[in-house]
Enzyme design. Structure first.
Site, short mmCIF file in Angstrom:
data_model
loop_
_atom_site.label_atom_id
_atom_site.label_comp_id
_atom_site.label_asym_id
_atom_site.label_seq_id
_atom_site.Cartn_x
_atom_site.Cartn_y
_atom_site.Cartn_z
N SER A 4 20.04 -8.36 -22.15
CA SER A 4 19.01 -8.50 -23.23
C SER A 4 18.56 -6.96 -23.86
O SER A 4 18.29 -6.07 -22.78
CB SER A 4 17.86 -9.28 -22.82
OG SER A 4 16.71 -9.20 -23.63
N TYR A 9 11.63 -11.28 -16.81
CA TYR A 9 12.83 -11.39 -17.34
C TYR A 9 13.55 -10.36 -17.91
O TYR A 9 14.72 -10.05 -17.28
CB TYR A 9 12.39 -12.19 -18.94
CG TYR A 9 13.64 -12.44 -19.91
CD1 TYR A 9 14.51 -13.40 -19.44
CD2 TYR A 9 13.58 -11.43 -20.92
CE1 TYR A 9 15.62 -13.52 -20.43
CE2 TYR A 9 14.84 -11.69 -21.57
CZ TYR A 9 15.63 -12.63 -21.48
OH TYR A 9 16.91 -12.75 -22.18
N1 LIG Z 1 18.47 -15.94 -28.11
C1 LIG Z 1 18.02 -14.61 -27.98
O1 LIG Z 1 17.44 -14.15 -28.95
C2 LIG Z 1 18.23 -13.72 -26.77
C3 LIG Z 1 18.06 -12.38 -26.80
C4 LIG Z 1 18.18 -11.74 -25.76
C5 LIG Z 1 19.21 -12.22 -24.46
N2 LIG Z 1 19.34 -13.42 -24.67
C6 LIG Z 1 20.41 -14.06 -23.71
O2 LIG Z 1 21.46 -14.60 -24.28
C7 LIG Z 1 21.97 -15.70 -23.31
C8 LIG Z 1 22.09 -17.08 -24.14
O3 LIG Z 1 20.70 -17.23 -24.67
P1 LIG Z 1 20.55 -18.47 -25.55
O4 LIG Z 1 19.59 -17.68 -26.70
O5 LIG Z 1 21.71 -18.97 -26.24
O6 LIG Z 1 19.37 -19.54 -24.62
P2 LIG Z 1 19.43 -20.99 -24.67
O7 LIG Z 1 19.54 -21.44 -26.04
O8 LIG Z 1 18.00 -21.25 -23.82
O9 LIG Z 1 20.74 -21.17 -23.67
C9 LIG Z 1 20.85 -21.10 -22.44
C10 LIG Z 1 22.02 -21.50 -21.89
O10 LIG Z 1 22.00 -21.14 -20.40
C11 LIG Z 1 22.17 -22.39 -19.79
N3 LIG Z 1 21.68 -22.32 -18.25
C12 LIG Z 1 20.55 -21.95 -17.78
N4 LIG Z 1 20.39 -22.08 -16.46
C13 LIG Z 1 21.65 -22.42 -16.11
C14 LIG Z 1 22.31 -22.66 -15.07
N5 LIG Z 1 21.46 -22.56 -13.76
N6 LIG Z 1 23.74 -22.56 -14.87
C15 LIG Z 1 24.39 -22.74 -15.91
N7 LIG Z 1 24.02 -22.66 -17.14
C16 LIG Z 1 22.65 -22.45 -17.24
C17 LIG Z 1 21.67 -23.49 -20.54
O11 LIG Z 1 22.17 -24.70 -20.11
P3 LIG Z 1 21.31 -26.07 -20.32
O12 LIG Z 1 21.77 -26.58 -21.51
O13 LIG Z 1 21.88 -26.86 -19.40
O14 LIG Z 1 19.94 -25.72 -20.17
C18 LIG Z 1 22.28 -23.16 -22.00
O15 LIG Z 1 23.49 -23.26 -22.01
C19 LIG Z 1 20.95 -15.66 -22.04
O16 LIG Z 1 21.51 -14.94 -21.06
C20 LIG Z 1 19.85 -15.30 -22.82
O17 LIG Z 1 19.03 -14.44 -21.79
C21 LIG Z 1 19.26 -14.44 -25.76
#
Ligand SMILES: NC(=O)c1ccc[n+]([C@@H]2O[C@H](COP(=O)([O-])OP(=O)(O)OC[C@H]3O[C@@H](n4cnc5c(N)ncnc54)[C@H](OP(=O)(O)O)[C@@H]3O)[C@@H](O)[C@H]2O)c1
Length: 270
Positions: free
Chosen positions: A133, A146
């Protein structure tokens, strides 16, 4: 590297992971889209139908070692699965919340890397792509747990890059800024810190700051295309943004003092 061979993506049920799985299949990879509940990805093979590569869905929970299996011929691992928690000050964040975030965001990714490295080594190399992130580049209050988990994953990747370069394995880190997903939408709320008198005003300012990025949100498909570019580019740096705000933050982090960075990106602290 060329867009061919097997790529495994964690957390591909939704959000950035889902977009990466589809993007890599369309680019030519044979994608294993992994997730805790495979039913959430039932539509993915159809969506990737006319892809140059292929896509299949498998169950993988990064907190359950029995579900972590790397396919033969693995060339790309994308550690995308991640979680966050309540927005609390360090003083009040339960240590259990740190454990939960570290279990997924750090230990879970270490598990998949440990499983992937021997398979990639046998195959002559590959790319390990860790999604951290950009929030850990600037002193964002109330996000310490986080940010700490993402910084820890960043450090693991940095050491790993030096350890496996001689095996033909390249490590890249993707540091997203605001990308349009459930996680980002869920962050548009009054931080839980507001329930503590001493932090209530700060919580309001942090929420105001969060609203300030509304016009800088990047679609997940655009972020995924940037992730693919970093995976394919043999000369990509370790740290990469996948959206304009992350690019801006990364540039400033490379050229600014800690204090200047905080003032530029966390103006609500003034
Ligand atoms: N969106 C942003 O603005 C942003 C910014 C900075 C960093 N990120 C990072 O980008 C990545 C993706 O984020 P996102 O925004 O797409 O988040 P999201 O919409 O909340 O999706 C998170 C994903 O991680 C999966 N997950 C959570 N716990 C898990 C586990 N124990 N084993 C396997 N899968 C698991 C969830 O699965 P379920 O569907 O089963 O819950 C979901 O597929 C993350 O690492 C997040 O920290 C995102």
């Amino acid at each position: 590297m060329r867009a061919q061979g097997v790529a495994l993506v964690t957390g591909a049920s939704r959000g950035i992971g889902r977009a990466i799985a589809l993007d890599l299949a369309r680019a030519g990879f044979d994608v294993v889209a992994t997730m805790r509940d495979p039913a959430a990805g039932a539509d993915l093979p159809g969506l990737a139908g006319d892809a140059t590569g292929s896509l299949r869905v498998e169950r993988l929970d990064v907190t359950d070692p029995d579900t972590i299996r790397m396919p033969d011929g693995l060339r790309v691992l994308v550690n995308n699965a991640g979680t966050e928690g309540e927005y609390l000050p360090v003083e009040h964040q339960p240590v259990e919340a740190y454990r939960e975030m570290f279990e997924v965001n750090v230990i879970g990714c270490v598990r998949t890397m440990q499983a992937a490295i021997p398979v990639m080594r046998v195959g002559g190399g590959g790319v390990i792509c860790n999604v951290t992130s950009s929030s850990y580049l600037a002193a964002q209050p109330l996000y310490a747990a986080y940010r700490a988990s993402k910084a820890a994953l960043g450090a693991v990747g940095e050491s790993l890059r030096a350890e496996v370069a001689g095996m033909g394995i390249r490590v890249v880190e993707i540091m997203p800024g605001p990308v349009d997903t459930d996680m980002l939408r869920g962050s548009d709320r009054m931080p839980e810190a507001a329930r503590f008198l001493e932090y209530a005003a700060l919580a309001q300012r942090v929420w105001d700051g969060r609203k300030g990025v509304e016009d800088q949100i990047t679609p997940a498909a655009d972020a995924a295309a940037r992730v693919r570019q970093a995976i394919l580019d043999d000369d990509a740096p370790l740290r990469n943004g996948c959206d304009p705000l992350a690019d801006q933050l990364l540039d400033a982090w490379r050229t600014s003092s800690d204090e200047a960075l905080m003032r530029q990106f966390i103006p609500e602290l003034d």
